[in-house]
Scaffold this motif. Structure first.
Motif, short mmCIF file in Angstrom:
data_model
loop_
_atom_site.label_atom_id
_atom_site.label_comp_id
_atom_site.label_asym_id
_atom_site.label_seq_id
_atom_site.Cartn_x
_atom_site.Cartn_y
_atom_site.Cartn_z
N GLY A 1 16.57 -40.48 19.18
CA GLY A 1 16.24 -40.60 19.65
C GLY A 1 14.99 -41.37 19.17
O GLY A 1 14.20 -41.74 18.89
N GLY B 1 14.10 -44.50 22.73
CA GLY B 1 14.92 -45.80 23.39
C GLY B 1 15.81 -46.90 22.88
O GLY B 1 16.38 -46.66 21.98
N SER C 1 20.25 -39.96 22.56
CA SER C 1 18.61 -40.09 23.39
C SER C 1 19.29 -41.99 23.17
O SER C 1 20.63 -42.32 23.08
N GLY C 2 18.11 -42.50 22.76
CA GLY C 2 18.49 -44.22 21.84
C GLY C 2 19.90 -44.23 21.09
O GLY C 2 20.36 -45.42 21.47
N SER D 1 22.67 -33.89 24.66
CA SER D 1 21.47 -33.43 25.40
C SER D 1 20.70 -32.05 25.57
O SER D 1 21.35 -31.61 24.75
N SER E 1 21.59 -37.86 27.62
CA SER E 1 21.09 -37.05 26.22
C SER E 1 19.97 -38.26 26.27
O SER E 1 19.20 -38.37 25.33
N SER E 2 19.39 -39.55 27.51
CA SER E 2 18.28 -39.83 27.51
C SER E 2 17.04 -39.89 28.37
O SER E 2 16.63 -40.59 28.70
N ASP F 1 17.16 -34.84 28.25
CA ASP F 1 16.89 -35.82 26.74
C ASP F 1 17.15 -34.70 25.47
O ASP F 1 16.66 -33.70 25.86
N THR G 1 9.09 -46.47 22.29
CA THR G 1 9.51 -45.19 22.97
C THR G 1 10.39 -46.43 24.72
O THR G 1 10.34 -45.94 25.58
N LEU H 1 13.48 -48.85 27.69
CA LEU H 1 14.20 -49.26 27.74
C LEU H 1 14.84 -50.68 27.88
O LEU H 1 15.30 -51.05 28.94
#
Length: 534
Positions: A16, A18, A48-49, A141, A186-187, A229, A447, A449
């Protein structure tokens, strides 16, 4: 091992972080493609990312899209799509078509993901049609009911559960889940987003299969599951990779485990904020001011009512109400704010009804400092201290496992910064100053988006390319005691190609940020499709 598969099957995890993670991992995938190793990746675990990049890459394989086309399309999307801005714009729209009907930031983000990145695709796409090289897909997640990872996965392992050992769903139910909702779960990092309720906050298809899946999940034996997340439990996806592949023989058969990790170095996890000057105002002064303002507003409303002109000969006479409406609105606002504050405090177990008598003599700035320290330290605990501890535990459990000795390749975003000068025979592996500058720039990207400028993504892609290239060179050399003369024939083509690219990147670290042009015949149809249509 045949030369066309030099390491054997490869397992890859994407951490992860972002858009910082999405960009760095894109560079890692690109270098693996250039070294003809990406086709050997058969297990993919993302967080995540990393899930942005991982899902899009898996979709490109299903669409038989040439890698350079996937690379350029995702790069363009990451540069142009500001997810929070688009999501906030949706919050004023009509209620979303999800069972909960709930508009908040994370459900709005899921809609943006679907429109801009994934084009309405559902998880079932990975069960349909021809097989792809990725036989194990794990998108992670964290579920907050039992506090462990929740894996949206597709695996050839019949013992692999979609979810976890405590809470799991069937493959038929999983097929109806929108990929955008998986990425959102997940994010969905704490503090930035609200928990995502499964299945109520997910967008289900209106056909028979989608309706049946939702009805089953909303049955009397299923309570809504709060998802957040994947990084809360395992931000690197390493642990889930080991747990997701249940068949021990398949797990041990992997010849290489690559852990692409964008967790930055943080020498200071928490810095104490400077205290404010105490000043003279105390909390009871604010309370007194509230009562005085309430009394003044009530008095103003009474006077306005006493002297209001009751004649209504013209529509403009409504203006006569303004002297009355304004103080009444002030009274309503004061009462509403006080009730909201009291209601919120009643939900905090530590706050007792008699607490006011204990804190009313505190200075206002002193009270603000106390609240700031409490909140900021909690955020640091959740986002830095706990995550670093979990990361260390996962790394220790994996790196110390003798079954995987000589197969592990952690690829950290700051590897080039910390790299020590190798012995003279391998001096050519010392990263150049330009390479180290690229890594520093990449590591310092926050971090988020979104990207604040167009230069951030090239930093990340170049850092991912250079880092995995160097780590593969070191890994190949380590298998033969760092002697380049004894490299096995099966690994020699990879080694030579990686060495040429590494030498090139020393002087021109951004020279590979643009993907090479694909074969026009292969790319014809894929190039005509829009962003996220893979």
């Amino acid at each position: 091992m045949p030369s066309q598969c030099p390491f054997g099957a490869i397992a890859l995890s994407l951490s992860g972080g972002g858009y910082r993670a999405a960009g760095f991992h894109l560079g890692v995938l690109d270098m693996l493609h250039r070294l003809d190793l990406l086709k050997d990746v058969s297990a993919l675990s993302t967080v995540s990312g990393g899930t942005f990049t991982g899902v899009r890459y898996a979709l490109s394989l299903k669409a038989a899209e040439p890698f350079p086309v996937f690379f350029e399309k995702l790069k363009a999307d990451l540069l142009s799509i500001d997810v929070p801005q688009l999501a906030l714009a949706k919050l004023t729209a009509s209620a979303p078509s999800i069972p909960s009907g709930r508009w908040d930031v994370i459900t709005a983000c899921a809609q943006v993901y679907d429109e801009k990145f994934f084009g309405g695709q559902r998880f079932g796409v990975f069960w349909d049609g021809p097989r792809i090289s990725l036989t194990d897909l794990i998108f992670n997640s964290t579920e907050f009911r039992t506090g462990v990872a929740f894996r949206f996965q597709k695996s050839e392992d019949v013992h692999a559960k979609i979810g976890n050992g405590n809470v799991f769903i069937t493959a038929e139910q999983a097929k109806q889940i929108r990929l955008a909702d998986i990425v959102a779960a997940s994010s969905c990092f704490p503090g930035g987003f609200e928990p995502l309720s499964f299945p109520d906050d997910f967008d289900w298809s209106r056909d028979h299969a989608g309706t049946v899946a939702l009805e089953e999940l909303q049955g009397e034996n299923w309570a809504p599951l709060p998802l957040m997340d994947g990084g809360v439990y395992d931000n690197q996806g390493m642990g889930s990779l080991m747990l997701g592949v249940k068949d021990e023989s398949r797990l041990v058969a992997f010849g290489l485990f690559i852990f692409s990790d964008t967790e930055p170095q943080q020498p200071d996890l928490y810095v104490l904020p400077k205290p404010r000057p105490l000043g003279w105002m105390r909390l009871w002064h604010l309370n007194l001011g509230w009562w005085l303002l309430l009394a003044f507003s009530l008095a103003a409303a009474a006077v306005a009512w006493r002297f209001i002109d009751t004649g209504w000969d013209h529509w403009s006479d409504i203006l006569n109400l303004f002297p009355l409406v304004m103080p009444l609105c002030t009274v309503v606002a004061l009462v509403w704010v006080r009730r909201k504050i009291s209601s919120a405090l009643c939900r905090v177990p530590e706050v007792h009804g008699s607490a006011w008598g204990l804190v009313k003599n505190l200075k206002v700035n002193q009270f603000i400092d106390m609240m700031e320290l409490r909140i900021s330290s909690l955020f640091a605990l959740a986002s830095s201290v706990f995550m670093r501890r979990i990361r260390r535990l996962v790394y220790d459990s994996v790196m110390g496992n003798e079954r995987f000795k000589g197969k592990l390749l952690p690829t950290l975003i700051y590897d080039l910064i910390e790299a020590e000068a190798p012995p003279p025979p391998l001096a050519w592996l010392d990263p150049s100053a330009k390479m180290r500058d690229v890594a520093k720039a990449a590591e310092n990207i926050p971090t988020t988006l979104w990207f604040t400028n167009s230069e951030q993504l090239p930093h990340l892609i170049a850092c991912g390319q250079i880092t995995i290239c160097r780590k593969l060179l070191l890994h190949i050399l380590s298998l033969r005691g760092h002697n380049s003369d004894t490299i096995p024939p099966s690994l020699l083509p990879v080694f030579e190609k990686a060495r040429i690219l590494f030498e090139r990147l020393k002087e021109k670290p951004y020279s590979l940020v643009s993907a090479p042009p694909p074969d026009p015949a292969l790319a014809k149809n894929a190039a005509e499709s829009g962003p996220g249509s893979a």
